[in-house]
Design a protein around this motif. Structure first.
Motif, PDB file in Angstrom:
ATOM      1  N   MET A   1      32.710  75.558  47.090  1.00  0.00           N
ATOM      2  CA  MET A   1      31.825  74.878  46.155  1.00  0.00           C
ATOM      3  C   MET A   1      32.158  75.285  44.730  1.00  0.00           C
ATOM      4  O   MET A   1      32.144  76.461  44.385  1.00  0.00           O
ATOM      5  CB  MET A   1      30.366  75.207  46.464  1.00  0.00           C
ATOM      6  CG  MET A   1      29.864  74.562  47.744  1.00  0.00           C
ATOM      7  SD  MET A   1      28.180  75.073  48.168  1.00  0.00           S
ATOM      8  CE  MET A   1      27.277  74.523  46.720  1.00  0.00           C
ATOM      9  N   GLU A   2      32.472  74.299  43.904  1.00  0.00           N
ATOM     10  CA  GLU A   2      32.830  74.527  42.508  1.00  0.00           C
ATOM     11  C   GLU A   2      31.745  73.929  41.624  1.00  0.00           C
ATOM     12  O   GLU A   2      31.360  72.769  41.799  1.00  0.00           O
ATOM     13  CB  GLU A   2      34.179  73.874  42.206  1.00  0.00           C
ATOM     14  CG  GLU A   2      34.638  73.960  40.780  1.00  0.00           C
ATOM     15  CD  GLU A   2      34.913  75.383  40.335  1.00  0.00           C
ATOM     16  OE1 GLU A   2      34.121  75.884  39.506  1.00  0.00           O
ATOM     17  OE2 GLU A   2      35.897  75.975  40.804  1.00  0.00           O
ATOM     18  N   ARG A   3      31.234  74.710  40.651  1.00  0.00           N
ATOM     19  CA  ARG A   3      30.112  74.255  39.824  1.00  0.00           C
ATOM     20  C   ARG A   3      30.539  73.612  38.511  1.00  0.00           C
ATOM     21  O   ARG A   3      29.710  73.089  37.777  1.00  0.00           O
ATOM     22  CB  ARG A   3      29.160  75.417  39.572  1.00  0.00           C
ATOM     23  CG  ARG A   3      28.520  75.930  40.854  1.00  0.00           C
ATOM     24  CD  ARG A   3      27.419  76.911  40.584  1.00  0.00           C
ATOM     25  NE  ARG A   3      27.895  78.122  39.940  1.00  0.00           N
ATOM     26  CZ  ARG A   3      27.108  79.078  39.457  1.00  0.00           C
ATOM     27  NH1 ARG A   3      25.804  78.951  39.553  1.00  0.00           N
ATOM     28  NH2 ARG A   3      27.615  80.156  38.906  1.00  0.00           N
ATOM     29  N   GLY A   4      31.826  73.647  38.170  1.00  0.00           N
ATOM     30  CA  GLY A   4      32.327  72.935  37.008  1.00  0.00           C
ATOM     31  C   GLY A   4      32.178  73.695  35.710  1.00  0.00           C
ATOM     32  O   GLY A   4      31.974  74.906  35.677  1.00  0.00           O
ATOM     33  N   GLY A   5      32.274  72.951  34.594  1.00  0.00           N
ATOM     34  CA  GLY A   5      32.091  73.535  33.270  1.00  0.00           C
ATOM     35  C   GLY A   5      33.103  74.619  32.942  1.00  0.00           C
ATOM     36  O   GLY A   5      34.272  74.572  33.334  1.00  0.00           O
ATOM     37  N   GLY A   6      32.630  75.623  32.213  1.00  0.00           N
ATOM     38  CA  GLY A   6      33.495  76.713  31.791  1.00  0.00           C
ATOM     39  C   GLY A   6      34.029  77.513  32.963  1.00  0.00           C
ATOM     40  O   GLY A   6      35.145  78.053  32.896  1.00  0.00           O
ATOM     41  N   GLU A   7      33.247  77.609  34.030  1.00  0.00           N
ATOM     42  CA  GLU A   7      33.718  78.333  35.215  1.00  0.00           C
ATOM     43  C   GLU A   7      34.970  77.676  35.780  1.00  0.00           C
ATOM     44  O   GLU A   7      35.964  78.350  36.086  1.00  0.00           O
ATOM     45  CB  GLU A   7      32.632  78.366  36.283  1.00  0.00           C
ATOM     46  CG  GLU A   7      31.430  79.231  35.937  1.00  0.00           C
ATOM     47  CD  GLU A   7      30.410  79.268  37.060  1.00  0.00           C
ATOM     48  OE1 GLU A   7      30.725  78.743  38.150  1.00  0.00           O
ATOM     49  OE2 GLU A   7      29.327  79.826  36.851  1.00  0.00           O
ATOM     50  N   LEU A   8      34.927  76.354  35.940  1.00  0.00           N
ATOM     51  CA  LEU A   8      36.082  75.633  36.469  1.00  0.00           C
ATOM     52  C   LEU A   8      37.284  75.798  35.543  1.00  0.00           C
ATOM     53  O   LEU A   8      38.409  76.013  36.010  1.00  0.00           O
ATOM     54  CB  LEU A   8      35.740  74.158  36.645  1.00  0.00           C
ATOM     55  CG  LEU A   8      36.922  73.245  37.012  1.00  0.00           C
ATOM     56  CD1 LEU A   8      37.520  73.651  38.351  1.00  0.00           C
ATOM     57  CD2 LEU A   8      36.484  71.791  37.044  1.00  0.00           C
ATOM     58  N   ALA A   9      37.061  75.688  34.237  1.00  0.00           N
ATOM     59  CA  ALA A   9      38.169  75.816  33.288  1.00  0.00           C
ATOM     60  C   ALA A   9      38.872  77.161  33.451  1.00  0.00           C
ATOM     61  O   ALA A   9      40.113  77.239  33.379  1.00  0.00           O
ATOM     62  CB  ALA A   9      37.657  75.651  31.856  1.00  0.00           C
TER      63      ALA A   9
ATOM     64  N   THR B   1      26.877  77.823  33.686  1.00  0.00           N
ATOM     65  CA  THR B   1      28.054  77.083  34.136  1.00  0.00           C
ATOM     66  C   THR B   1      28.810  76.497  32.950  1.00  0.00           C
ATOM     67  O   THR B   1      30.035  76.586  32.868  1.00  0.00           O
ATOM     68  CB  THR B   1      27.643  75.959  35.096  1.00  0.00           C
ATOM     69  OG1 THR B   1      26.948  76.511  36.207  1.00  0.00           O
ATOM     70  CG2 THR B   1      28.856  75.206  35.601  1.00  0.00           C
ATOM     71  N   ALA B   2      28.077  75.905  32.014  1.00  0.00           N
ATOM     72  CA  ALA B   2      28.715  75.267  30.857  1.00  0.00           C
ATOM     73  C   ALA B   2      29.461  76.261  29.985  1.00  0.00           C
ATOM     74  O   ALA B   2      30.571  75.980  29.504  1.00  0.00           O
ATOM     75  CB  ALA B   2      27.653  74.540  30.023  1.00  0.00           C
ATOM     76  N   PHE B   3      28.881  77.444  29.779  1.00  0.00           N
ATOM     77  CA  PHE B   3      29.485  78.417  28.871  1.00  0.00           C
ATOM     78  C   PHE B   3      30.466  79.358  29.557  1.00  0.00           C
ATOM     79  O   PHE B   3      31.185  80.093  28.890  1.00  0.00           O
ATOM     80  CB  PHE B   3      28.392  79.254  28.190  1.00  0.00           C
ATOM     81  CG  PHE B   3      27.450  78.439  27.341  1.00  0.00           C
ATOM     82  CD1 PHE B   3      27.925  77.461  26.490  1.00  0.00           C
ATOM     83  CD2 PHE B   3      26.084  78.645  27.409  1.00  0.00           C
ATOM     84  CE1 PHE B   3      27.064  76.702  25.714  1.00  0.00           C
ATOM     85  CE2 PHE B   3      25.207  77.893  26.636  1.00  0.00           C
ATOM     86  CZ  PHE B   3      25.700  76.920  25.786  1.00  0.00           C
TER      87      PHE B   3
END
Length: 429
Positions: A97-105, A390-392
């Motif tokens: 499970m990937e939550r996206g945002g800065g974490e994914l980057a 997640t975003a940051f």
């Protein structure tokens, strides 16, 4: 024995996982025909449903073995973080499970997550604009299977018992509802502050109400938190905590595990409401003995507006979960992720109340009226702010969450949240 085989064997031994989690044909796996799948649906009906999904895929793909591991949400995040921090693709599960945002980057930059842009082009087109949160430099690295919003889930019967005739729409009305519940000897709100993120959602949401969309969008890009609305949001949260709306022992209360968790207190009628996401009905069903959760007593309302706030009253805060494939995963893992986004699988996901599906053909299968209504809220919102942590990204979001918990403990202010967050952001620049 490959490194992935060794990692799985060590994980199974360390956690004493049952055969359904690490068993299978006898070998621990790690070859081109074995898919290691991690998810957080660790209670029925979700857990059993996903086990059946894996079996169905195996039946349709002879020779492929899907090893399913269901974690409690917090445990899964901890183990995923450890796997990514190792910097070794072999330590990351094949499908996760990937939550996206800065974490994914961060994961993409480290070369740990597979680009699905070409192999899953049809699924990406089907999902549409919602896939943007899992894209980096116009490439798609995960397929969102559930996207929703966070709001207050409440017990309609307890509201009626306290004389609350309508769900609050403003913070003034929310405060009045809290006082009515207290007068009726009902604990108003549960929060799993032990796990940090449930408490942090109060700050995220308050910032969405206090800050304009432009300010929030700029902060994600610039990591600049100098706008006064961020401090104001923290002070608002401190003021709310001071009214004592939360369950006894909220600082040591967990989020979702068992009847004494924040979700458990709501599901068993011990509190009147909880701020949580679209997953809440499914979580409550897994906690209650009859697997019904609150059933027809379930109500939902959006986070109340704040007088003088610069945020759009219709804005929402939330996010979603997506299936990603690790860079070192076997090719069958991509086919499996595409299967998880298929209409049949997503319909079952909806029917079991596990979240808000992203496959348009599955939306009509939602059987929970509250979730069906939530789809309308999600789709009509002028914008949905992604969870801040997640975003940051992990470093900045983690520092923010820790500072927010301090405010819940009466040891900090809005300025302290901004100071801690900005210090972590400056290290990232």
């Amino acid at each position: 024995m490959s490194r992935k085989t060794q990692a799985l064997a060590a994980l199974c031994a360390g956690l004493m996982i049952a055969a359904t989690g690490c068993g299978g044909s006898g070998d621990s796996g790690g070859d081109d025909n074995t898919i290691i799948w991690w998810h957080n649906s660790n209670n029925d009906p979700g857990k059993g449903y996903y086990e059946q999904v894996a079996k169905d895929f195996e039946k349709a793909n002879p020779g492929v073995d899907v090893k399913v591991q269901a974690f409690a949400h917090e445990d899964m995040l901890t183990k995923l973080d450890a796997a990514f921090q190792s910097g070794d693709p072999e330590q990351v599960p094949d499908v996760y499970m990937e939550r996206g945002g800065g974490e994914l980057a961060d994961h993409v930059e480290a070369g740990l997550t597979k680009d699905l842009s070409e192999d899953a082009a049809d699924e990406i087109e089907m999902i549409g604009g919602s896939v943007a949160g899992w894209q980096v430099d116009d490439k798609t690295y995960a397929l969102p299977f559930s996207i929703g919003v966070v709001g207050f889930w409440y017990n309609k019967d307890l509201f009626a018992e306290a004389g609350i005739t309508a769900a609050p729409t403003t913070m003034e009305e929310f405060g009045a509802a809290v006082e009515k519940l207290k007068a009726a000897k009902i604990q108003p709100v549960s929060v799993g502050a032990k796990d940090a993120w449930p408490a942090a959602h109060y700050y995220y949401w308050t910032a969405v109400r206090e800050c304009s969309q432009d300010v929030l969008t700029d902060a994600v890009k610039s990591l600049d938190f100098s706008d006064p609305c961020f401090t104001k949001a923290g002070d608002d949260v401190a003021d709310l905590v001071a009214t004592e709306p939360f369950n006894k022992g909220f600082l040591s209360t967990g989020a979702q595990e068992g009847p004494t968790s924040a979700s458990g207190l709501l599901a068993t009628g011990k509190v009147a409401m909880e701020l949580a996401g679209h997953w809440e009905p499914g979580v409550m069903q897994g906690i209650t003995e009859d697997k019904q959760g609150l059933g027809e007593k379930t109500g939902w309302f959006s986070f109340p507006t704040i007088t003088g706030g610069q945020g759009d009253p219709g804005a929402q805060m939330g996010g979603g979960d997506a299936w990603a494939v690790s860079e070192g995963a076997p090719d069958a893992s991509v086919d499996f992720v595409k299967y998880l986004l298929s209409t049949d699988v997503q319909k079952g996901f909806a029917e079991n109340g596990m979240g808000l599906p992203t496959n348009p053909d599955a939306v009509g299968s939602l059987t929970d009226p509250a979730l069906a209504d939530l789809i309308k809220v999600r789709d009509s919102a002028p914008y949905v702010q992604l969870y801040f942590d997640t975003a940051f990204g992990q470093s900045v979001g983690g520092a923010m969450n820790d500072a927010i918990v301090n405010v819940f403990a009466g040891k900090g202010s809005g300025a302290d949240i901004v100071t801690a967050t900005q210090a972590a952001a400056d290290k990232e620049k």
